[in-house]
Scaffold this motif. Structure first.
Motif, short mmCIF file in Angstrom:
data_model
loop_
_atom_site.label_atom_id
_atom_site.label_comp_id
_atom_site.label_asym_id
_atom_site.label_seq_id
_atom_site.Cartn_x
_atom_site.Cartn_y
_atom_site.Cartn_z
N GLN A 77 1.21 -8.07 0.29
CA GLN A 77 1.04 -6.71 -0.21
C GLN A 77 -0.46 -6.45 -0.26
O GLN A 77 -1.21 -7.21 -0.91
CB GLN A 77 1.65 -6.57 -1.60
N ILE A 81 -3.13 1.52 3.38
CA ILE A 81 -2.30 1.34 4.56
C ILE A 81 -3.19 0.97 5.74
O ILE A 81 -4.00 1.79 6.18
CB ILE A 81 -1.52 2.65 4.90
N ARG A 108 3.53 -4.24 10.02
CA ARG A 108 3.87 -3.60 8.74
C ARG A 108 5.34 -3.85 8.48
O ARG A 108 6.14 -3.95 9.41
CB ARG A 108 3.60 -2.11 8.80
N GLU A 110 8.73 -3.29 5.29
CA GLU A 110 9.17 -2.79 3.99
C GLU A 110 8.95 -3.91 2.98
O GLU A 110 8.85 -5.08 3.34
CB GLU A 110 10.66 -2.41 4.05
N ASP A 130 -0.29 1.21 -1.38
CA ASP A 130 -0.28 -0.17 -0.90
C ASP A 130 0.71 -0.28 0.23
O ASP A 130 1.44 0.66 0.53
CB ASP A 130 0.01 -1.16 -2.03
N CYS A 131 0.71 -1.42 0.87
CA CYS A 131 1.54 -1.64 2.05
C CYS A 131 1.88 -3.12 2.12
O CYS A 131 1.09 -3.97 1.69
CB CYS A 131 0.73 -1.22 3.28
#
Length: 180
Positions: A77, A81, A108, A110, A130-131
């Protein structure tokens, strides 16, 4: 005799060793009561996820040593992005203080499911998105993943190792272990 292999889901805040050397932090001994097994590689105290332990020194070296190029998959995390240029830099390898990293596989993703709560939780900021990234490397320099994401402008907020070679976290919850 077949080597003993234990897969452990190391929780946040736990040291990747059996003794705390006066630190006061929990260790592997607080979770695993199996004699003569040792961690093959390490996870920092502030990282979570799969830790492989074995009673076979040669296997331990093959897992931990970068010369064997054993892949390690991390769910990371990060702050903000990452754009395509940042991901491409990770794919090419980035130059850190201790040298250039090997090229990484990165995409990337989920948020992992299930995503177990962390204590303390990751700081949340409404103004900073965040990503999650899936990042695969074949070496293991000290705090490498954290340094790589910071280098491309996306500090790591949470780091979970999901896989080492062919071994996966599977359904292990933090603090649980199973024989492989």
């Amino acid at each position: 005799m077949k080597p003993r292999v234990i897969l452990f889901h190391k929780p946040f805040g736990v040291l990747s060793q059996f003794t705390d050397e006066g630190s006061g932090y929990p260790t592997l001994a607080d979770y695993i009561d199996v004699p003569k097994v040792y961690a093959a590689g390490r996870l920092d105290r502030d990282s979570e996820g799969l830790l492989v332990l074995t009673d076979d020194g040669k296997l331990q070296a093959r897992i931990a040593s970068p010369k064997f190029k054993k892949s390690k998959v991390y769910w990371v995390q990060v702050e903000r992005i990452p754009d395509d240029a940042a991901l491409e830099a990770l794919r090419r390898g980035v130059v850190l203080k201790d040298g250039k990293t090997r090229p990484a596989k990165v995409r990337r993703m989920e948020a992992p499911s299930p995503l177990f709560p962390r204590d303390p939780p990751v700081r949340f900021r409404k103004s900073v998105p965040d990503c999650w990234l899936e990042l695969t490397i074949t070496e293991g320099k000290n705090r490498q993943v954290r340094r790589m994401t910071a280098h491309v402008g996306h500090p790591t907020l949470r780091l979970i190792r999901a896989q080492v070679g062919d071994w996966h976290l599977g359904g292990l919850r933090p603090g649980e272990w199973r024989e492989a």
